[in-house]
Design a protein around this motif. Sequence first.
Motif, PDB file in Angstrom:
ATOM      1  N   LEU A 354       0.683  -1.322   0.628  1.00 57.41           N
ATOM      2  CA  LEU A 354       0.201  -0.010   0.018  1.00 57.41           C
ATOM      3  C   LEU A 354       0.864   1.148  -0.043  1.00 57.41           C
ATOM      4  CD1 LEU A 354      -2.441  -1.088   2.849  1.00 57.41           C
ATOM      5  CD2 LEU A 354      -3.246  -0.969   0.658  1.00 57.41           C
ATOM      6  N   VAL A 355       0.075   2.248  -0.094  1.00 59.85           N
ATOM      7  CA  VAL A 355       0.620   3.575  -0.130  1.00 59.85           C
ATOM      8  C   VAL A 355       0.512   4.048   1.109  1.00 59.85           C
ATOM      9  CG1 VAL A 355       0.890   5.655  -1.111  1.00 59.85           C
ATOM     10  CG2 VAL A 355       1.160   3.773  -1.754  1.00 59.85           C
ATOM     11  N   GLY A 356       1.227   4.402   2.283  1.00 64.80           N
ATOM     12  CA  GLY A 356       0.597   4.830   3.557  1.00 64.80           C
ATOM     13  C   GLY A 356       0.242   6.302   3.592  1.00 64.80           C
ATOM     14  N   SER A 357       0.511   7.319   2.772  1.00 60.99           N
ATOM     15  CA  SER A 357       0.060   8.339   2.671  1.00 60.99           C
ATOM     16  C   SER A 357      -0.643   8.812   1.812  1.00 60.99           C
ATOM     17  CB  SER A 357       1.111   9.376   1.977  1.00 60.99           C
ATOM     18  OG  SER A 357       1.048   9.488   1.071  1.00 60.99           O
ATOM     19  N   MET A 358      -1.506   7.884   0.967  1.00 63.93           N
ATOM     20  CA  MET A 358      -2.520   8.326   0.578  1.00 63.93           C
ATOM     21  C   MET A 358      -3.951   7.358   0.982  1.00 63.93           C
ATOM     22  SD  MET A 358      -1.369   6.920  -3.745  1.00 63.93           S
ATOM     23  CE  MET A 358      -0.337   7.921  -4.336  1.00 63.93           C
ATOM     24  N   ASP A 359      -5.306   7.559   0.426  1.00 61.18           N
ATOM     25  CA  ASP A 359      -6.473   7.512   1.393  1.00 61.18           C
ATOM     26  C   ASP A 359      -6.641   6.103   0.639  1.00 61.18           C
ATOM     27  OD1 ASP A 359      -7.846   7.815  -1.635  1.00 61.18           O
ATOM     28  OD2 ASP A 359      -8.557   9.854  -0.548  1.00 61.18           O
ATOM     29  N   LEU A 360      -7.403   5.554   1.312  1.00 63.49           N
ATOM     30  CA  LEU A 360      -8.102   4.051   1.077  1.00 63.49           C
ATOM     31  C   LEU A 360      -8.685   4.202  -0.642  1.00 63.49           C
ATOM     32  CD1 LEU A 360      -8.897   3.992   4.106  1.00 63.49           C
ATOM     33  CD2 LEU A 360     -10.155   2.371   3.990  1.00 63.49           C
TER      34      LEU A 360
END
Lengths: 511, 367
Positions: A354-360
């Motif tokens: 996942l990309v932590g700073s992006m939202d769901l």
Amino acid sequence: MEEKRAAVQMRDITKRFGSTLANDRVWLDIYKGEILALLGENGSGKTTLMNMLSGIYFPDDGKIFINGKEALIRSPRDAFSYGIGMIHQHFKLVDVLTAAENIVLGLKEPGRLDMNKVAQRVQEICDAYGFDVDPNQKIYNMSVSQKQTVEIVKVLYRGADILILDEPTAVLTPQETEKLFAVLRAMRDDGKAIVIITHKMHEVEELSDRVAILRHGQFVGDMETKKTSAQDMTNMMVGRPVTLNIERPEPVNPQPRIEVKNLTVRDAEGTLKLEDVTFTAKSGEILGIAGISGCGQKELLEAIAGLQKTESGSICYVKDDGTREELIGKDPTAIAAMGVSLSFVPEDRLGMGLVGSMDLTDNMMLRSFRKGRSWFTNRKEPKRLAENVVKELEVNTPGVSTPVRRLSGGNVQKVLVGREIAAAPTVLLTAYAVRGLDINSSYTIYDLINKQKKAGVAVVFVGEDLDVLLELCDRILVLCGGKVSGIVDGRSAQKPEVGMMMTRLGGKTNG
Amino acid sequence: MAKKNSGPVLHISKRDNLPWYGAWAIRGTAILLALVVCAFVTTALTGENPLGVYKTMFQGAFGSKRKMWILGQNLAILLCVSLAVTPAFKMRFWNVGGEGQILIGGLATAACMILLGDKLPNWLLICVMTVSAMAAGAVWGGIPAICKAKWNTNETLFTLMMNYVATQLVAFFVIVWEVPKGAGKIGIINQSTQAGWLPQIGSYKYLLNILIVAVLVVVMYFYLARSKQGYEIAVVGESERTARYVGIPVGKVIVRTMMLSGAICGLAGLLLVGGTDHTITTTIAGGRGFTAVMVAWLAKFNPFGMVFTSFLLVFLGRGAAEISTIYGLNHSFGDILTGIILFFIIGSEFFISYRLDFLKNNGKEQA
């Protein structure tokens, strides 16, 4: 037990992070000569509470008494002066220094530093508790368990008699865990107070004298381990009765799906990571992969997913009609273009899956954003998917536009697994799918995996908890130093046998 | 071991969600505080009335029509370069080579004007200039990107070095094309024919530049926030491993993005050489390649936010220059004031992300 002396009394401890209440008027007593297991679901405030004891956080409210006297712990240095030492989940050691150098690091002792004397004292501590550490060995040459030992010696060297261990067994093999438990028991008998945070119920039962349970930041209760059971403890943690049996449905029409033959992989440094690995993963079946950490599981999964360069061998995908496709030499995009729906839940959730700073929503898009010819991204579908995942997997989040980094470990994993399953895979690879997850979230994940199995997906499940592997998997492939040590039947195999195979090629028997 | 003193008095915690007006209130307060501090510094160092100094600053930026147009032109060029470096920065590719990319774009423009000025019809010449300026910038940005993608070289050092190469190339060609011989400079190119000069809208010399950059702001916003390529850039920037895991070709994205970044810098070079200056010197970029870094960061890479941050920096720069001429002060004095104001503005970001609580006594008397 005869009269106990409380080493630590925490009273009405409250801690807030922004608007979330991490600890809410928690009372906790820690006694000398006792091992206390601190239990709770992810995000129930266990680590926060212990961090306040070890000086990393300062409580917003409440008091801490050490040996009956009120104490103010404002920094780890203060904590040490009260004899409190914490061994964190992620080690805090300097790689290029020796064990002894790491141990004295940050200590201010009068006079000149005499490394020989330090090494001598380290040796004394090791002898007293049966540690196996060479004071002059560099950290980068050490195994995970040796590094952990150095961390423990470090706090003992500073005179700690209250030890806190945050999930100490997450990275250890069964044998290393046994060794650690023996050391912890020796320290308890020596009169030290020990707190361990863990999610593994059988460890709690095996090791601890008393358990204390937190739920949603509040103290729920404590009791003697002997007088309770895994079932009771779990119910208290979750707040309602839960079933603790992992389901194992019969495999559904198993057909070969992935055939790996003589696979050999070297990493970037040229070290042999996998050697001559051969096995078949079948549809409608869960193939477990057991092995001590770093024995090639990661490389194996990444090779199948098209992320790892291979040296020789073949990985064949068998389609329903029996035709075979070679996967080696293809990247994930090429594999998807062949019409192979392969989902992969990697070990490193926020660094890879996942990309932590992006939202769901944006994370749901990761796999599918290329679809369609438009130059622009379409966020409608991913948003619907995100809302679905949140609803179906009961993800605890303020909304689908929250960055996933803000979610707790279990919820992050649900988002990742949810996305990977939504792609309707025919092969599902999972690496340490329940690492760091509390028992309730773990069972949700087992459930999801079983559903995939029933739907005819070939599941490859890399796990670290042998008990779980033996309960969940149909077959278990045991790796040892990059080679196949054997493939055993999940229903009949015994734990000691598999443990032996993990450390010695072939173990005792040829399963 | 009995420590009687109290616990920590300060407690720093992350703010969950500050409404936008709260953030702007904090920024506004920061600017007010900065002005107060600047006033003290001004009085202490020069004895001038600070209000007069501020007024002069304001007049330097807005004092006349001409000054406002110059402000607009400077704003447009700085904003153009800031927009150029933004995609690279979003990808965590630290492109500090904006300076070189502008120069090389300007050089390509000048070369077309000088060599093709009397050979092509004007419209075709301008097309050729545009293409070659952007291509030159793209190549200049692409070289460090290719090396980064292939051998993981350090892009900061590499792009910085490319600046010096570009400066020397410009210096070399200035001598080759110098007019008159021995002057050491090129002078106005095609002064009589105006061949290759970008068209002027009405009587407004700078309007074309400003309009082009305004369009670019909108385009860049949608490119970054809505396009698939913009999404890829964000993923690569956050985590290359994630990008590889979902099959994004990381090397390709790095090179493509840097070529885009370089091409827009080249466009800035075109606007400077073909649009306003009609000549080229080694200092034509004027440090904008570096100032753009600050503009982009202050605006958190939001193109619309960059309109404000670049305005702020251009305003401060113009104002500082005015102070030094009107009051006969050293030019550094204006820079000191600019520095103080920037310090407060950047510092205010901390208070936007974090909250400070002063704790009451944590000691004994609590119930």
